[in-house]
Every structure is written in C-alpha cells, then in structure tokens.
Design a protein around this motif. Structure first.
Motif, short mmCIF file in Angstrom:
data_model
loop_
_atom_site.label_atom_id
_atom_site.label_comp_id
_atom_site.label_asym_id
_atom_site.label_seq_id
_atom_site.Cartn_x
_atom_site.Cartn_y
_atom_site.Cartn_z
N ILE A 182 8.59 -6.05 -4.21
CA ILE A 182 7.10 -5.91 -4.08
C ILE A 182 6.44 -4.80 -4.48
CG2 ILE A 182 7.32 -5.07 -1.78
CD1 ILE A 182 5.43 -8.17 -2.77
N LEU A 183 7.19 -3.58 -4.74
CA LEU A 183 6.35 -2.40 -5.26
C LEU A 183 6.12 -2.78 -6.63
CD1 LEU A 183 8.12 0.28 -3.61
CD2 LEU A 183 6.16 -0.58 -2.90
N GLU A 184 6.66 -3.56 -7.20
CA GLU A 184 6.36 -3.78 -8.76
C GLU A 184 5.09 -4.42 -8.73
OE1 GLU A 184 8.31 -5.53 -12.83
OE2 GLU A 184 9.59 -5.45 -11.34
N LYS A 185 4.79 -5.39 -8.06
CA LYS A 185 3.63 -6.06 -7.93
C LYS A 185 2.48 -5.23 -7.39
CE LYS A 185 5.81 -10.67 -7.11
NZ LYS A 185 5.93 -11.85 -6.11
N ALA A 186 2.85 -4.48 -6.53
CA ALA A 186 1.82 -3.57 -6.01
C ALA A 186 1.27 -2.53 -6.93
CB ALA A 186 2.45 -2.90 -4.78
N ALA A 187 2.29 -2.10 -7.81
CA ALA A 187 1.98 -1.06 -8.99
C ALA A 187 0.70 -1.86 -10.02
CB ALA A 187 3.05 -0.64 -9.67
N GLU A 226 12.25 -6.07 5.05
CA GLU A 226 11.82 -6.96 4.13
C GLU A 226 10.22 -7.30 4.11
OE1 GLU A 226 12.33 -11.79 2.85
OE2 GLU A 226 13.63 -10.85 4.34
N TYR A 227 9.53 -7.21 2.94
CA TYR A 227 8.47 -7.53 3.07
C TYR A 227 8.15 -8.99 3.26
CZ TYR A 227 3.79 -8.83 0.81
OH TYR A 227 2.54 -9.47 0.70
N VAL A 228 7.10 -9.32 4.09
CA VAL A 228 6.65 -10.89 4.23
C VAL A 228 5.33 -11.10 4.02
CG1 VAL A 228 6.48 -12.62 6.27
CG2 VAL A 228 8.37 -11.04 6.24
N TRP A 229 4.28 -10.30 4.70
CA TRP A 229 3.05 -10.77 4.12
C TRP A 229 2.10 -9.49 4.33
CZ3 TRP A 229 -0.61 -9.68 7.60
CH2 TRP A 229 -0.34 -9.95 9.09
N THR A 233 5.19 2.16 1.26
CA THR A 233 3.94 1.62 1.24
C THR A 233 2.92 1.50 -0.10
OG1 THR A 233 3.00 3.45 2.38
CG2 THR A 233 3.64 1.57 3.63
N VAL A 234 3.51 2.32 -1.00
CA VAL A 234 2.65 2.53 -2.14
C VAL A 234 3.66 2.75 -3.44
CG1 VAL A 234 0.57 3.69 -1.26
CG2 VAL A 234 2.51 4.87 -2.16
N PRO A 235 3.62 2.20 -4.37
CA PRO A 235 4.59 2.41 -5.64
C PRO A 235 4.58 3.82 -6.20
CG PRO A 235 2.65 1.38 -6.54
CD PRO A 235 2.24 1.57 -5.15
N GLY A 236 5.74 4.11 -6.46
CA GLY A 236 6.12 5.38 -6.99
C GLY A 236 5.76 5.30 -8.54
N GLY A 255 -8.62 -1.05 -9.23
CA GLY A 255 -7.63 -1.74 -8.58
C GLY A 255 -7.83 -1.65 -7.34
N ASP A 256 -6.93 -2.62 -6.67
CA ASP A 256 -6.89 -2.65 -5.09
C ASP A 256 -5.94 -1.64 -4.58
OD1 ASP A 256 -8.75 -4.75 -5.05
OD2 ASP A 256 -7.18 -6.47 -4.56
N ASN A 257 -5.15 -1.09 -5.17
CA ASN A 257 -4.29 0.06 -4.85
C ASN A 257 -3.43 -0.36 -3.29
OD1 ASN A 257 -6.11 2.96 -5.73
ND2 ASN A 257 -5.49 1.34 -6.94
N LEU A 258 -2.73 -1.40 -3.70
CA LEU A 258 -1.88 -1.90 -2.49
C LEU A 258 -0.68 -0.87 -2.14
CD1 LEU A 258 -1.48 -5.75 -3.40
CD2 LEU A 258 -2.88 -4.44 -1.53
N PHE A 259 -0.35 -0.65 -0.87
CA PHE A 259 -0.67 -1.25 0.27
C PHE A 259 -1.87 -0.36 0.80
CE2 PHE A 259 3.27 -3.36 -1.02
CZ PHE A 259 2.85 -4.79 -0.96
#
Length: 719
Positions: A250-255, A322-325, A237-240, A305-309
C-alpha cells in the motif's frame, strides 16, 4: 500489612465481587479475547473489556471500552445530587510537570502515569501507594519532545501493566509489584522519536505509536506480543525513499501522492502519537495519523499531492497490521492539522438507516462521521472556527479550500485553526443517553508564512513555517491585545446526526481538559482555570465545581468500589499549550502546577492543602546594549529553538522557568547553560550542536530585552 499484601487483598476481594457479576461471556468476541485471564490482579482480557457494561465499576482500558466512548453507566452520582460531591482522597505526584493521563481502575486498584513516564499503582478506595515505577528516562531526552514530558496512561492485560516511555521504550510491568517483566525499544536510538500516548491491547497484542514529526521522523505504529514483547507487526504511515523497497504494497500507492522533493530525508512525519479504537465485530483497529514533516507541503512535497497517509484515519487488521481502508481529513496537509485526535465508535440512525460509524473532531475544525466498516464519508461540518476551507464536498468527501490558506506567496496569512487545533488530544465523550458528542473545542488562529530560509536539520525543528511571524507581534501591543481575546475554548455539545451544535459552554481560556459523560445525566470537565466542573449532559447547566489548585488538561473517569461511585481526574497544568502559547493563556487562574490525582464522592468533605503561590520579584537584567538587528535575529532564533518550552515571547505559562525573570547568576551562566548544558540534569540540554556563540548571544540579548520590558511595564502600570 505490607503494600504487596494490601495489594493482593484489594485486588482479589474486588475481583471476586466484580467478576461474579459479569454474567456470560460475549460470544461475539474474537477467540484470542476469550482466553481466561492469567492473574487475579489486573485480570483484564478482551472478553472482559467487551463485556465492560456488566461491571461498570471498572475502567479497564483507555476509553473505558474499545469504542472509546468515555461514557460511564454509573449513576449513583447524578444531576440531582452532584452538588453533594466532595474530595475523598488525593495523591501527590513527585513531579510538577504536565499531567495528561487517564487512570485505569481494575478491581479496586488504580494504575496511573505521571510526568517522565512514571507509573503508580494506588488503592482506589484510599489513594494509598501500592507500588511505583520510574523508567529513568534520561532528562536530556526532553529536547526531543514537542509537548512536555507527559504521558497519557497505561494499558493492563492479564496481570501486566504496559507503559510507553518518552525515550521510545515499551515496558511490561507485573501488576502485583511493579517489577519489570520485559522491555523493548520501539524506536531507533539515533532518531528523536518519543512516546507520550497510551498503549492499547487488542487480541493479546500491545499496540503503540510514537511522536516527533517536527523533529524529522517517519511515522509508524507497532504491535508487540503481550506475553513475550516480541514484535508482531509494524505499519508505516508514510512511504520511505521510493528508490528502496516499500515495506508494504500500500505504501507504493501512497508514494504516488507525494510530489517531488525528498521528503524521506526529513522523515515525512505522519506519527501515530495518540488515538486508537477497536471494533471486535469487524475486527478492525483504527489509528489516527499526524502531520507532515516539515509542516509546509511547499517544501515537503513541492509538486503537490495528497501525501498519504498524513492526517488520516486508517483501519488495520490487528492480527497482522494489514491495511483495510483510510480516510484523509486534510489532503496535502500543510498546517500541522493532525488526525490523531480522539476517535469514537457508535451506532447511529442516519436517515432511515442504522450506521456503524467512527467519529472524529481533528485539529482542522471539521467534525467527521464515517462508515467504520468501509471508510465511506457520511458527513462533515465545522465545529469551531475554520478558515482554511469553506466546507467539505458531500459528494467527494474532500475539503473545498481557501487558496490563500496555503501561504505559498511568501506573505503571512491568518488561518484558523492554529497548529494547537480546533481540538487537540484532550478526549471527547459520547453519551448514548443524549446522543451528543462533547468536544473540548478551541478557537484560535495563526499567521502562517513560508520559511524561505528553511534547510533540513536533523537536530532542530522542521516545520518550514516562519515561526517569528507566527507568534504574537513583538512591537505592536495593540495588535496583541486585539488578538488575544480570540484565543479561547469551549465545550461543544455536538449532534453527530444533524451535524450541529446543540449547546455550548464558553471558557475564557483555551487548553481545557478532556470530557467524561455518565448515565447520571452528567458531564465532567476540568479546565485551564483550575476547576473541575459537573454539568447537566442534556443542556450544559453547571451543577457543581471545585478548586483543583491547578489547571486540568486530562479527562476524568468514574469508577466504583464497595458500592461507592467515584469521580477521578489526574490534574497538573502542562502540555504544549501551557508551554508554548505564552501570554495567550498565561492569565489562566490554574496555571500553577500541583500535580495530583483527585478523587471525589458524594458526602466527602476533605480539603486540599493551601496552594503556595510564589511571588516573583522584578528582574534585574544586565544592561541592554544590543541593536535592533541583533534583537530581531534573537527573536527569530528564540522562536525556532526555545519557545516550545519557554513560551511565545518568553512568557511562561507553565512550571518551566520564565526566562524574563532569570537571576543575575543565571545570566552570568548563560553560555554554560545554553551551550554547555550545565542544567542538563533538569532537562535543559546544551545547544552547542545547534547554535553558534553569536546566535546564543543574540537569543540572550532578546531575553534581556524581554526582562527590561517587564521592568518598564511595572514602572508604567502596563499589563
């Protein structure tokens, strides 16, 4: 008759009766959910859960149905006869810690968890024990828990019972006798993860998250094959560390939403520790994501930053992960405002359009309605006091924040809600009859202050907030007395279409139980004052109440066997509110812990044993010879290391010992207990790796001071 023979008789007889009434299988179910159950005991599969309304006597999954509405179609018990309810049977758990489980009832058998991840199978007619299982969680693992040694329940599927344990295991048990079928470790052995949430089974996969953000972990959710225990997928749920390969694109975008800092060293947080829901038609699994680690974004992500997710609802494909939204309720979370709270799926007419929605009242104080197919923001309004933001922009779906709420200036700022949340894990309920969502809401606030001394410590709490400043003030009784009445709870009957409260039941205390609504125009809730209450669902009128002899935090359920409808609740005072909030809720009448399953039906009149209330003698503490500097240091160290179990200002409102009343012998053993771990077998580990002898002595001095406060208050008649 042996327990096993009785078990087979109970389960098989009820199975024939209930399965025969199910009617045709719902052909909209996924193919994997259409497979016949492999066993007549706990014979649950996806088709049966999707057709749950055809056999309303069962409660086959955590929220009764995949949409998690926690609404029972049963109406034998209704607003006209609820006053005739009486205790039919009860079951005593073998422990006296917090109880948060939702019982599962299938074909006359109840499966329920107690403290320390223990599992019990009971005859749902009588409460007779059919079997019990103890996973033998090491007691020293309690130090890795933020919120008591609780468990929120099991999942059942095709003859198996699944439970997550406090030390991070997922275990499959044979529903017939409780024997272990398989066991997997879902978390790293060298990290302080924990599991308190209930698993869900979707399309033959057991889905489980974990907790531990404050202790420095990285959140994820995993799915395991229900038959073999083999892991099918994992979604972080969060990038490493950005310098390493991301597990998911999707974690690259979250980072890119994390600014500066080295958040991955403290894990980043984002644990999936409670709520999930599933839409079979859309084939979407919804997970709720927790807070950041540390809480304070100024430390975790200093460039913003928003710090997704973090603090998000995320939709995944249950076959693959798989991530959807996603939708983020609290961008750039910095207050411990999790979005792990209960999520409910419903179809609502909004304007002139029928919408498939997902609804949530997360910790941050806003009630959200989203399109569950796309994650599109529909609406959000405050359901309780929330000062961190004025409103949510209807165009962007983003909160409009109060700038001072981010406490970046090194000064304390009162912000609502408190980290306990405007709503915590206690389940909501939605009634399709009234169109209302019933929220076990809370009113609270806290002084947030940046911790300028923060350093990441893998063996300690990582919040980045000055906890000494956050607690009730040490030397200002007037402020405490003015502050405490503002901390309380209520039932909010919420219209999700018009986004407004229709009616309210005000409680004197916070940390009240979850909700159940029924077709009998009834709403049930247990509370911190030790009552189970039935209200009219349409207007909140109290119709019936009973003394449970303990505070209730779990949600009730309703089930039926042999034509009789029952109301059941797992009762037992505990959880993070009872442990950590000290005198804020210590006056709750139900704070004694008598951990039980309580089951009621019309016309019964059994009684509970008298509840013994232990009288505490005034403490006889050692002489107080510490100076103010030592006491101040001791208070700060206590709040950083001890208050989550022993309460703010060392006031215990739970079954964990109140340190102000320590005996002379325990004071003499202080070093052996606090540093040496002499009481490790009872869950009190040694802190030799966290505290120096000087720091331990400072905490001891503070505890001695608080004991003297009790003696002084008794001599003056002060509260």
């Amino acid at each position: 008759m042996t327990n096993t023979t009785l078990f087979k008789t109970v389960a098989l007889t009820a199975s024939v009766l209930l399965l025969g009434a199910c009617g045709k299988t719902d052909n909209s179910a996924p193919k994997a959910a259409q497979e016949p159950a492999s066993s007549a005991i706990a014979a649950v599969d996806g088709a049966r859960i999707l057709a749950a309304d055809k056999e309303p006597g069962n409660w086959m999954t955590h929220g009764r149905t995949y949409d998690e509405q926690r609404y029972s179609p049963l109406k034998q018990i209704n607003d006209g006869n609820a006053k005739q309810l009486g205790l039919d049977w009860y079951f005593d758990f073998p422990t006296n810690r917090g109880i948060e489980a939702t019982p599962i009832v299938v074909d006359g058998v109840m499966y329920v968890t107690g403290s320390w991840s223990m599992v019990f199978a009971l005859d749902a007619r009588s409460g007779e024990t059919l079997w019990q299982y103890d996973p033998q969680v090491p007691t020293n693992w309690a130090v890795n828990l933020c919120c008591d040694v609780v468990n929120r329940g099991v999942a059942v599927w095709k003859g198996n019972v699944f439970v997550g344990t406090l030390d991070g295991r997922l275990i499959a048990l044979d529903a017939e006798d409780g024997s272990v079928l398989w066991e997997v470790k879902t978390t790293p052995k060298d990290k302080p993860y924990s599991i308190t949430g209930a698993p869900r089974v979707v399309k033959g996969k057991v889905v489980i998250g974990n907790g531990g953000s404050e202790l420095g972990v990285r959140g994820y959710v995993s799915a395991y094959d229900a038959e073999s225990g083999e892991m099918a997928w994992r979604f972080y749920t969060v990038p490493g560390n950005p310098e390493e390969e991301f597990e998911n694109p999707i974690l690259e975008k979250a980072a890119s939403t994390w600014g500066g800092g080295e958040w991955w060293k403290a894990g980043g947080g984002g644990t999936v520790w409670d709520s999930m829901a599933y839409d079979a038609e859309l084939d979407l699994l919804y997970i709720g994501v927790g807070n950041g680690a540390p809480w304070n974004r100024q430390i975790r992500s200093p460039d913003g930053g928003d710090n997704l997710f973090l603090s998000s609802i995320v939709a995944l494909r249950p076959d693959t992960g798989e991530y959807v939204w996603h939708y983020q309720t609290t961008p750039g979370e910095t207050w411990d405002y999790t979005a792990t709270q209960h999520m409910i799926l419903a179809d609502l007419k909004i304007g002139d359009q029928q919408r498939k929605v997902i609804m949530q009242a997360p910790k941050n104080g806003f009630f959200y309605v989203l399109d569950r197919a796309t994650g599109e923001f529909i609406s959000a309004e405050k359901y309780t006091k929330a000062t961190w933001a004025s409103h949510v922009d209807p165009e962007t779906g983003r909160p409009v924040e109060n700038p001072e709420a981010r406490y970046t200036d090194g000064k304390p700022h009162l912000v609502a809600p408190h980290p306990a949340g405007g709503h915590n894990w206690h389940p909501m309920s939605f009634s399709p009859d009234t169109g209302l969502v019933y929220i076990p809401a809370q009113e609270n606030l806290m002084a947030y202050m940046h911790d300028s001394q923060y350093e990441y410590d893998p063996k300690s709490w990582n919040v980045g907030v000055n906890l000494a400043a956050a607690g009730l003030p040490e030397n200002d009784p007037a402020v405490r007395e003015a502050f405490m009445p503002t901390i309380r709870g209520h039932i909010s009957a919420w219209d999700p279409v018009s986004q407004k409260e229709v009616w309210r039941v005000q409680h004197p205390n916070m940390w009240n139980g979850g909700m159940l609504s029924t077709a009998g125009n009834l709403l049930f809730q247990g509370n911190a004052d030790g009552e189970l209450v039935a209200y009219r669902a349409d207007n909140g009128e109290s119709l019936w109440s009973t003394n449970a002899h303990t505070g209730i935090v779990a949600a009730p359920i309703s089930y039926a066997v042999d034509g009789e409808q029952y109301i059941a609740v797992a009762a037992g005072w505990g959880g993070v509110g009872a442990l950590s909030l000290g005198e804020i809720i210590s006056d709750a009448k139900g704070t004694a812990n008598n951990s039980r399953v309580l089951v009621y039906k019309l016309g019964s009149d059994k009684t509970l044993p008298a509840s013994a209330v232990a009288e505490r003698a005034l403490p006889e503490p050692p002489p107080l010879d510490a100076d103010e500097a030592t006491l101040t240091q001791g208070h700060a160290l206590y709040m950083a290391n001890c208050h989550m179990c022993h309460g703010d200002r060392a006031v215990s409102a739970s079954s964990v010992p109140d340190l102000r009343y320590m005996s002379k012998e325990k004071h003499a053993m202080w070093d052996g207990i606090v540093l040496g771990g002499a009481l490790q077998a009872k869950g009190m580990v040694g802190f030799w790796e966290r505290l120096t002898k000087e720091e331990s002595d400072a905490i001891h001095a503070y505890i001695i001071k608080r004991a003297h406060d009790v003696v002084e208050a008794a001599s003056t008649g002060a509260p």
